[in-house]
Structure formats: structure tokens, C-alpha cells
Design a protein around this motif. Structure first.
Motif, PDB file in Angstrom:
ATOM      1  N   VAL A  34      19.601  32.230  41.762  1.00 34.90           N
ATOM      2  CA  VAL A  34      18.842  33.365  41.880  1.00 34.90           C
ATOM      3  C   VAL A  34      17.328  33.182  41.389  1.00 34.90           C
ATOM      4  CG1 VAL A  34      18.506  35.654  40.808  1.00 34.90           C
ATOM      5  CG2 VAL A  34      20.656  35.110  41.497  1.00 34.90           C
ATOM      6  N   ALA A  35      17.113  32.164  40.567  1.00 36.26           N
ATOM      7  CA  ALA A  35      15.879  31.896  39.808  1.00 36.26           C
ATOM      8  C   ALA A  35      15.202  31.038  40.872  1.00 36.26           C
ATOM      9  CB  ALA A  35      16.109  31.093  38.646  1.00 36.26           C
ATOM     10  N   ILE A  36      15.658  29.972  41.905  1.00 41.77           N
ATOM     11  CA  ILE A  36      15.125  29.227  42.554  1.00 41.77           C
ATOM     12  C   ILE A  36      14.646  29.974  43.756  1.00 41.77           C
ATOM     13  CG2 ILE A  36      15.277  27.509  44.320  1.00 41.77           C
ATOM     14  CD1 ILE A  36      17.158  26.065  42.335  1.00 41.77           C
ATOM     15  N   PRO A  37      15.198  31.022  44.281  1.00 45.59           N
ATOM     16  CA  PRO A  37      14.471  31.907  45.454  1.00 45.59           C
ATOM     17  C   PRO A  37      13.491  32.752  44.773  1.00 45.59           C
ATOM     18  CG  PRO A  37      16.904  31.821  45.491  1.00 45.59           C
ATOM     19  CD  PRO A  37      16.650  31.239  44.616  1.00 45.59           C
ATOM     20  N   ILE A  38      13.753  33.263  43.735  1.00 46.09           N
ATOM     21  CA  ILE A  38      12.424  34.163  43.215  1.00 46.09           C
ATOM     22  C   ILE A  38      11.381  33.293  42.880  1.00 46.09           C
ATOM     23  CG2 ILE A  38      11.884  35.265  41.108  1.00 46.09           C
ATOM     24  CD1 ILE A  38      14.688  36.440  40.933  1.00 46.09           C
ATOM     25  N   GLY A  39      11.456  31.948  42.474  1.00 42.04           N
ATOM     26  CA  GLY A  39      10.280  31.376  42.167  1.00 42.04           C
ATOM     27  C   GLY A  39       9.588  30.795  43.568  1.00 42.04           C
ATOM     28  N   ILE A  40      10.382  30.545  44.407  1.00 39.60           N
ATOM     29  CA  ILE A  40       9.649  30.250  45.741  1.00 39.60           C
ATOM     30  C   ILE A  40       9.084  31.325  46.326  1.00 39.60           C
ATOM     31  CG2 ILE A  40      10.347  29.372  48.024  1.00 39.60           C
ATOM     32  CD1 ILE A  40      12.505  27.548  46.893  1.00 39.60           C
ATOM     33  N   PHE A  77       7.695  33.554  44.737  1.00 37.89           N
ATOM     34  CA  PHE A  77       6.483  33.662  43.812  1.00 37.89           C
ATOM     35  C   PHE A  77       5.318  32.659  44.535  1.00 37.89           C
ATOM     36  CE2 PHE A  77       8.509  34.903  39.458  1.00 37.89           C
ATOM     37  CZ  PHE A  77       8.417  36.224  39.997  1.00 37.89           C
ATOM     38  N   GLY A  78       5.826  31.798  45.260  1.00 41.40           N
ATOM     39  CA  GLY A  78       4.556  30.716  45.872  1.00 41.40           C
ATOM     40  C   GLY A  78       4.682  29.326  45.288  1.00 41.40           C
ATOM     41  N   PHE A  79       5.355  29.420  44.309  1.00 43.32           N
ATOM     42  CA  PHE A  79       5.325  28.032  43.496  1.00 43.32           C
ATOM     43  C   PHE A  79       5.964  26.906  44.382  1.00 43.32           C
ATOM     44  CE2 PHE A  79       6.107  30.437  39.513  1.00 43.32           C
ATOM     45  CZ  PHE A  79       5.080  30.851  39.085  1.00 43.32           C
ATOM     46  N   PRO A  80       5.240  25.555  43.933  1.00 46.38           N
ATOM     47  CA  PRO A  80       5.919  24.493  44.669  1.00 46.38           C
ATOM     48  C   PRO A  80       7.371  24.481  44.579  1.00 46.38           C
ATOM     49  CG  PRO A  80       4.033  23.970  43.379  1.00 46.38           C
ATOM     50  CD  PRO A  80       4.462  25.346  43.045  1.00 46.38           C
ATOM     51  N   SER A  81       8.301  24.184  45.644  1.00 42.90           N
ATOM     52  CA  SER A  81       9.732  24.229  45.635  1.00 42.90           C
ATOM     53  C   SER A  81      10.296  23.213  44.560  1.00 42.90           C
ATOM     54  CB  SER A  81       9.890  23.786  46.987  1.00 42.90           C
ATOM     55  OG  SER A  81       9.664  24.895  47.804  1.00 42.90           O
ATOM     56  N   MET A  82       9.545  22.028  44.497  1.00 43.54           N
ATOM     57  CA  MET A  82      10.120  20.793  43.771  1.00 43.54           C
ATOM     58  C   MET A  82      10.250  21.225  42.413  1.00 43.54           C
ATOM     59  SD  MET A  82      11.783  18.389  43.637  1.00 43.54           S
ATOM     60  CE  MET A  82      11.489  16.853  43.997  1.00 43.54           C
ATOM     61  N   GLY A 107      13.490  28.184  54.700  1.00 37.98           N
ATOM     62  CA  GLY A 107      13.880  29.560  55.171  1.00 37.98           C
ATOM     63  C   GLY A 107      12.569  30.641  55.171  1.00 37.98           C
ATOM     64  N   VAL A 108      11.867  30.550  53.821  1.00 34.44           N
ATOM     65  CA  VAL A 108      10.479  31.218  53.746  1.00 34.44           C
ATOM     66  C   VAL A 108       9.709  30.444  54.508  1.00 34.44           C
ATOM     67  CG1 VAL A 108       8.713  31.503  52.040  1.00 34.44           C
ATOM     68  CG2 VAL A 108      11.116  31.826  51.468  1.00 34.44           C
ATOM     69  N   ASN A 130       9.523  38.942  58.486  1.00 37.57           N
ATOM     70  CA  ASN A 130       9.060  38.631  57.169  1.00 37.57           C
ATOM     71  C   ASN A 130       9.241  39.857  56.447  1.00 37.57           C
ATOM     72  OD1 ASN A 130       8.123  37.551  54.896  1.00 37.57           O
ATOM     73  ND2 ASN A 130       6.722  36.724  55.785  1.00 37.57           N
ATOM     74  N   PRO A 131       9.898  40.003  55.381  1.00 33.75           N
ATOM     75  CA  PRO A 131      10.097  41.074  54.447  1.00 33.75           C
ATOM     76  C   PRO A 131       8.942  41.100  53.471  1.00 33.75           C
ATOM     77  CG  PRO A 131      11.772  39.932  53.876  1.00 33.75           C
ATOM     78  CD  PRO A 131      11.289  39.276  55.015  1.00 33.75           C
ATOM     79  N   PHE A 132       8.468  40.167  53.129  1.00 36.25           N
ATOM     80  CA  PHE A 132       7.347  39.843  52.206  1.00 36.25           C
ATOM     81  C   PHE A 132       5.900  39.818  52.600  1.00 36.25           C
ATOM     82  CE2 PHE A 132      10.889  36.990  51.165  1.00 36.25           C
ATOM     83  CZ  PHE A 132      11.445  37.922  49.863  1.00 36.25           C
TER      84      PHE A 132
END
Length: 165
Positions: A36-42, A44-49, A151-152, A162-164
Motif C-alpha cells: 500500500v505504501a509504495i503505490p501511495i508514494g508513487i 505522490f510523485g516521488f522517485p520510484s526507487m 502503470g502510472v 487517469n483518475p489522478f
């Protein structure tokens, strides 16, 4: 559900360090964990790594503490007689069928903490469970981070989906 959406909107408007800390804290919570945390962070627009590393580390840390605690608890109650309940028998059957490695890779489905508890309660060594949980968390975090990252990015090219936006 509305509370969760409001929280996400507030986090998206928060300072960067608050967003990173929130990704870390979400990854610590059982049943949310890194998946759940990883998709939320992505989102947010943070670098995926960075998000994958933060999410995986938070998840790993909470599972290792849980393994340490449950292992100590198992030692304390090992001397007591414990009748086999339906839940215990079911957990033992799952362990016998899939083993520590199988349970560790089932983490996103069952919950890493539950998988660790089943493994420890079934008699597996703490170090063996820790190694397999580390491998499972790492593999799933990287796979999920890559899948969600692409996916994003795919959604950027398909604006109607795109829901965002």
C-alpha cells in the motif's frame, strides 16, 4: 473511505519530508505494508526507487521486530500443553504445504506478519524465517514498485483513464 481520501489529499499537499515519513509509517502497519505504501508514494510523485526502498525497509523492520517478539513468546509458551484448535491445525496445514519460502512469498496475499507467525508457530527457526521474509518483502516490493511505476506512467499517455488528472 472518505477519511482515507481526505488524508491522501492532505498528504499530497504536505511538505516532502512529511510525505516520505508517511510512506514509511504506512509500510510499518500490518495489512497495509509495502504493497500500500509504495503505490501511495508513487502517486505522490516521488522517485520510484526511493519509494520502494522506504516502503520495503519499513515493512521489513516491522516484520523483523514481530518475528523477534513472536519467537520470544513461542519460547515462553513452549512448555505449556496446547490443544490443537481448528485455526492452529489450519495454519499448520498451510505451513506443511508451502513451507517458510512459500509463506514468505504469499505475504501480500496473507500479510507478512501472519506468514511469519505461522512459520514461527510451526517450529521454523527465527533466522530462517527472517531470511525468507527479507527475500519475499524485497522481491514483492521491487515487483510492485516497477509495475505501479509503469502503470502510472502509462496513465500519463491515456488521459481519459487517469483518475489522478
Amino acid at each position: 473511505m472518505e477519511f482515507f481520501q481526505d488524508l491522501l489529499v492532505k498528504l499530497m499537499e504536505a511538505e516532502t519530508w512529511v510525505q516520505y515519513v508517511s510512506v514509511f509509517l504506512i509500510s510499518i502497519v500490518p495489512f497495509f505494508e509495502s504493497y500500500v505504501a509504495i503505490p501511495i508514494g508513487i502517486v505522490f510523485g516521488f522517485p520510484s526507487m526511493q519509494v520502494v526502498l522506504i516502503g520495503a525497509f519499513g515493512n521489513w523492520l516491522s516484520v523483523m521486530v514481530f518475528i523477534w517478539l513472536i519467537s520470544g513468546l513461542r519460547k515462553k509458551i513452549a512448555g505449556k500443553k496446547n490443544k490443537g484448535s481448528k485455526r492452529k491445525n489450519r495454519a499448520q496445514n498451510i505451513f506443511n504445504k508451502y513451507g517458510v519460502a512459500g509463506l514468505s512469498f504469499a505475504g501480500p496475499i496473507i500479510c507478512y506478519h501472519v506468514c511469519a507467525a505461522i512459520s514461527i508457530a510451526s517450529g521454523a527457526k527465527k533466522s530462517y524465517v527472517s531470511i525468507w521474509q527479507t527475500i519475499g518483502i524485497g522481491a514483492w516490493s521491487v515487483a510492485l514498485g516497477a509495475a505501479f511505476h509503469y502503470g502510472v506512467n502509462l496513465l500519463e499517455y491515456l488521459p481519459n483513464l487517469n483518475p489522478f488528472s
